[in-house]
Design a protein around this motif. Sequence first.
Motif, PDB file in Angstrom:
ATOM      1  N   ILE A   1       0.839  -1.209   0.000  1.00 19.27           N
ATOM      2  CA  ILE A   1       0.000   0.000   0.000  1.00 19.27           C
ATOM      3  C   ILE A   1       0.869   1.252   0.000  1.00 19.27           C
ATOM      4  N   GLY A   2       1.972   1.255   0.756  1.00 18.42           N
ATOM      5  CA  GLY A   2       2.872   2.403   0.750  1.00 18.42           C
ATOM      6  C   GLY A   2       3.492   2.651  -0.607  1.00 18.42           C
ATOM      7  N   GLU A   3       3.874   1.577  -1.282  1.00 16.37           N
ATOM      8  CA  GLU A   3       4.432   1.733  -2.634  1.00 16.37           C
ATOM      9  C   GLU A   3       3.411   2.329  -3.596  1.00 16.37           C
ATOM     10  N   HIS A   4       2.168   1.871  -3.497  1.00 21.95           N
ATOM     11  CA  HIS A   4       1.117   2.426  -4.374  1.00 21.95           C
ATOM     12  C   HIS A   4       0.820   3.886  -4.020  1.00 21.95           C
ATOM     13  N   PHE A   5       0.820   4.202  -2.727  1.00 20.25           N
ATOM     14  CA  PHE A   5       0.541   5.581  -2.309  1.00 20.25           C
ATOM     15  C   PHE A   5       1.578   6.554  -2.858  1.00 20.25           C
ATOM     16  N   PHE A   6       2.839   6.156  -2.834  1.00 20.94           N
ATOM     17  CA  PHE A   6       3.910   7.072  -3.219  1.00 20.94           C
ATOM     18  C   PHE A   6       4.386   6.873  -4.657  1.00 20.94           C
ATOM     19  N   SER A   7       3.627   6.098  -5.431  1.00 23.26           N
ATOM     20  CA  SER A   7       3.971   5.948  -6.844  1.00 23.26           C
ATOM     21  C   SER A   7       2.746   6.175  -7.738  1.00 23.26           C
ATOM     22  N   ASP A   8       1.796   5.270  -7.696  1.00 23.07           N
ATOM     23  CA  ASP A   8       0.639   5.361  -8.595  1.00 23.07           C
ATOM     24  C   ASP A   8      -0.386   6.391  -8.123  1.00 23.07           C
ATOM     25  N   TYR A   9      -0.579   6.509  -6.813  1.00 28.83           N
ATOM     26  CA  TYR A   9      -1.629   7.371  -6.266  1.00 28.83           C
ATOM     27  C   TYR A   9      -1.042   8.516  -5.449  1.00 28.83           C
ATOM     28  N   LEU A  10       0.091   9.047  -5.888  1.00 28.96           N
ATOM     29  CA  LEU A  10       0.737  10.123  -5.128  1.00 28.96           C
ATOM     30  C   LEU A  10      -0.088  11.409  -5.175  1.00 28.96           C
ATOM     31  N   LEU A  11      -0.603  11.775  -6.358  1.00 25.98           N
ATOM     32  CA  LEU A  11      -1.369  13.017  -6.480  1.00 25.98           C
ATOM     33  C   LEU A  11      -2.668  12.985  -5.669  1.00 25.98           C
TER      34      LEU A  11
END
Length: 201
Positions: A136-146
């Motif tokens: 989830i952290g990887e997705h938050f700071f890569s795909d869903y950062l904005l």
Amino acid sequence: MNLAQGVQLVSFGILAAMMIGAALGVVLFENIVYSAFMLGGVFISIAGMYLLLNADFVAAAQLLIYVGAVNVLILFAIMLVNKREDFVALPGAWIRKVLTGLVSLGLFALLGVMILATPWVTSTSITSVGNTAIVIGEHFFSDYLLPFELASVLLLIAMVGAIILARREYLPEQLPSETQQTVLTLPERSRELFSASGENE
């Protein structure tokens, strides 16, 4: 059906009954404090549902944020603001109850049709994704950062607005200058009386 599936099915039934019962308590209890406690029960049962779905991070976030923060904040707000007032029946209250019941039944029917019409995929093979917090952290700071940053900015704006609205109640009203002088100064004895009493002595 093996033992693990039986335990999962029984746990699902217990959590579902707990969720439905607590949700009914939120709506049907007349005391709003009891309703807030029942809302905490709903949040806890939802966290149990997340555990059954192997979403351990979401379950922990549910307990920490909703039960530990939001529900406690609701309880504090209710206990600080709650004023005991005599119950006064509103005219035409039965019309509102009937409309609320019809809307609730409509939503229940819509959700039931959606559940029955959805082609649920059931598979016995479960793919492990490893540590869900890292994923989830990887997705938050890569795909869903904005979206993540926009949500944090919106929460910051809401917090600043709440602080401004809360401070507005404590700002003192501006008093006229004459009133301030009369309030802040002490009455003095006239000098003539003081001098006359000194001469008599």
